[in-house]
Scaffold this active site. Structure first.
Site, PDB file in Angstrom:
ATOM      1  N   HIS A  81       1.065  -1.563  -0.070  1.00 49.16           N
ATOM      2  CA  HIS A  81       0.017   0.030   0.157  1.00 49.16           C
ATOM      3  C   HIS A  81       0.511   1.483  -0.303  1.00 49.16           C
ATOM      4  O   HIS A  81       2.261   0.720   0.560  1.00 49.16           O
ATOM      5  CB  HIS A  81      -1.160   0.141   1.550  1.00 49.16           C
ATOM      6  CG  HIS A  81      -2.123  -1.547   1.388  1.00 49.16           C
ATOM      7  ND1 HIS A  81      -2.875  -0.750   2.342  1.00 49.16           N
ATOM      8  CD2 HIS A  81      -2.253  -1.957   0.647  1.00 49.16           C
ATOM      9  CE1 HIS A  81      -3.912  -2.398   1.748  1.00 49.16           C
ATOM     10  NE2 HIS A  81      -3.769  -2.919   0.666  1.00 49.16           N
ATOM     11  N   GLU A  83       0.645   3.866   1.750  1.00 55.42           N
ATOM     12  CA  GLU A  83       1.035   4.856   3.308  1.00 55.42           C
ATOM     13  C   GLU A  83       2.405   3.214   3.533  1.00 55.42           C
ATOM     14  O   GLU A  83       2.653   4.069   4.024  1.00 55.42           O
ATOM     15  CB  GLU A  83      -0.128   4.572   3.571  1.00 55.42           C
ATOM     16  CG  GLU A  83      -1.515   4.561   3.702  1.00 55.42           C
ATOM     17  CD  GLU A  83      -2.057   4.336   2.775  1.00 55.42           C
ATOM     18  OE1 GLU A  83      -3.548   4.359   2.542  1.00 55.42           O
ATOM     19  OE2 GLU A  83      -2.509   2.835   2.458  1.00 55.42           O
ATOM     20  N   CYS A 110      -6.629   2.024   4.894  1.00 50.54           N
ATOM     21  CA  CYS A 110      -7.428   0.368   4.692  1.00 50.54           C
ATOM     22  C   CYS A 110      -6.975  -0.348   6.547  1.00 50.54           C
ATOM     23  O   CYS A 110      -5.916   0.816   7.734  1.00 50.54           O
ATOM     24  CB  CYS A 110      -6.573  -1.397   4.317  1.00 50.54           C
ATOM     25  SG  CYS A 110      -5.457  -1.396   4.841  1.00 50.54           S
ATOM     26  N   CYS A 113      -3.141  -0.400   6.965  1.00 52.63           N
ATOM     27  CA  CYS A 113      -2.307   0.567   7.011  1.00 52.63           C
ATOM     28  C   CYS A 113      -2.890   1.880   8.693  1.00 52.63           C
ATOM     29  O   CYS A 113      -1.566   2.804   8.945  1.00 52.63           O
ATOM     30  CB  CYS A 113      -2.398   1.581   5.749  1.00 52.63           C
ATOM     31  SG  CYS A 113      -1.386   0.885   4.374  1.00 52.63           S
TER      32      CYS A 113
END
Length: 158
Positions: A81, A83, A110, A113
């Site tokens: 991801h 992040e 999410c 994260c």
């Protein structure tokens, strides 16, 4: 329109627009997400979602999650991801993210994260689009945290 009449965009909008640009590097076929980590109004790192560095990118033929619902079976995804990539880039380059840090991201993180962002000590999260916002556990986590969260929407043609 004269230069005097043209409105200057806010720092939040500026950095979120950069996150949108970063998302254009994404290699995910389902959702393009970009993030920018900022400390004291200076960019520390950027990240976008996709396969780990040096690995083959997903395609419509190789993505095992392409026909699944959003968020379903995340363990099957080979992507990292945005992040996480943003925080990893700061770490790789030895850049401290402690202090007055803000993560700008195109989509709300999410659950995994979000926990990482909170644990990393990031102070503020600015996002454009919601993601899995009906998750009650995510909401409880946010309420317990000291993370300042702001959704920012703006016109495309600024």
């Amino acid at each position: 329109m004269s230069q005097e009449n043209k409105m200057r965009i806010s720092k939040d909008e500026y950095f979120l627009k950069i996150a949108e640009l970063v998302s254009k590097r994404s290699t995910c076929i389902k959702r393009n997400v970009g993030s920018v980590l900022v400390k004291d109004s200076h960019i520390l790192s950027t990240g976008y979602n996709g396969a780990p560095s040096g690995f083959k990118h997903c395609t419509s033929k190789t993505c095992v999650r392409q026909n699944l619902k959003s968020g379903e079976k995340p363990e099957l995804c080979r992507g990292v991801h945005s992040e996480i990539n943003c925080i990893i880039q700061a770490a790789i380059h030895g850049t401290s993210i402690q202090g007055n840090t803000t993560l700008y991201t195109t989509h709300f993180p999410c659950m995994a994260c979000l926990k990482l962002i909170i644990n990393a000590g990031i102070k503020k999260l600015v996002y454009k689009e919601g993601y899995n916002m009906e998750n009650k556990i995510k909401e409880e986590l946010l309420n317990e945290s000291k993370l300042d969260v702001q959704q920012l929407n703006f016109k495309k043609n600024l």
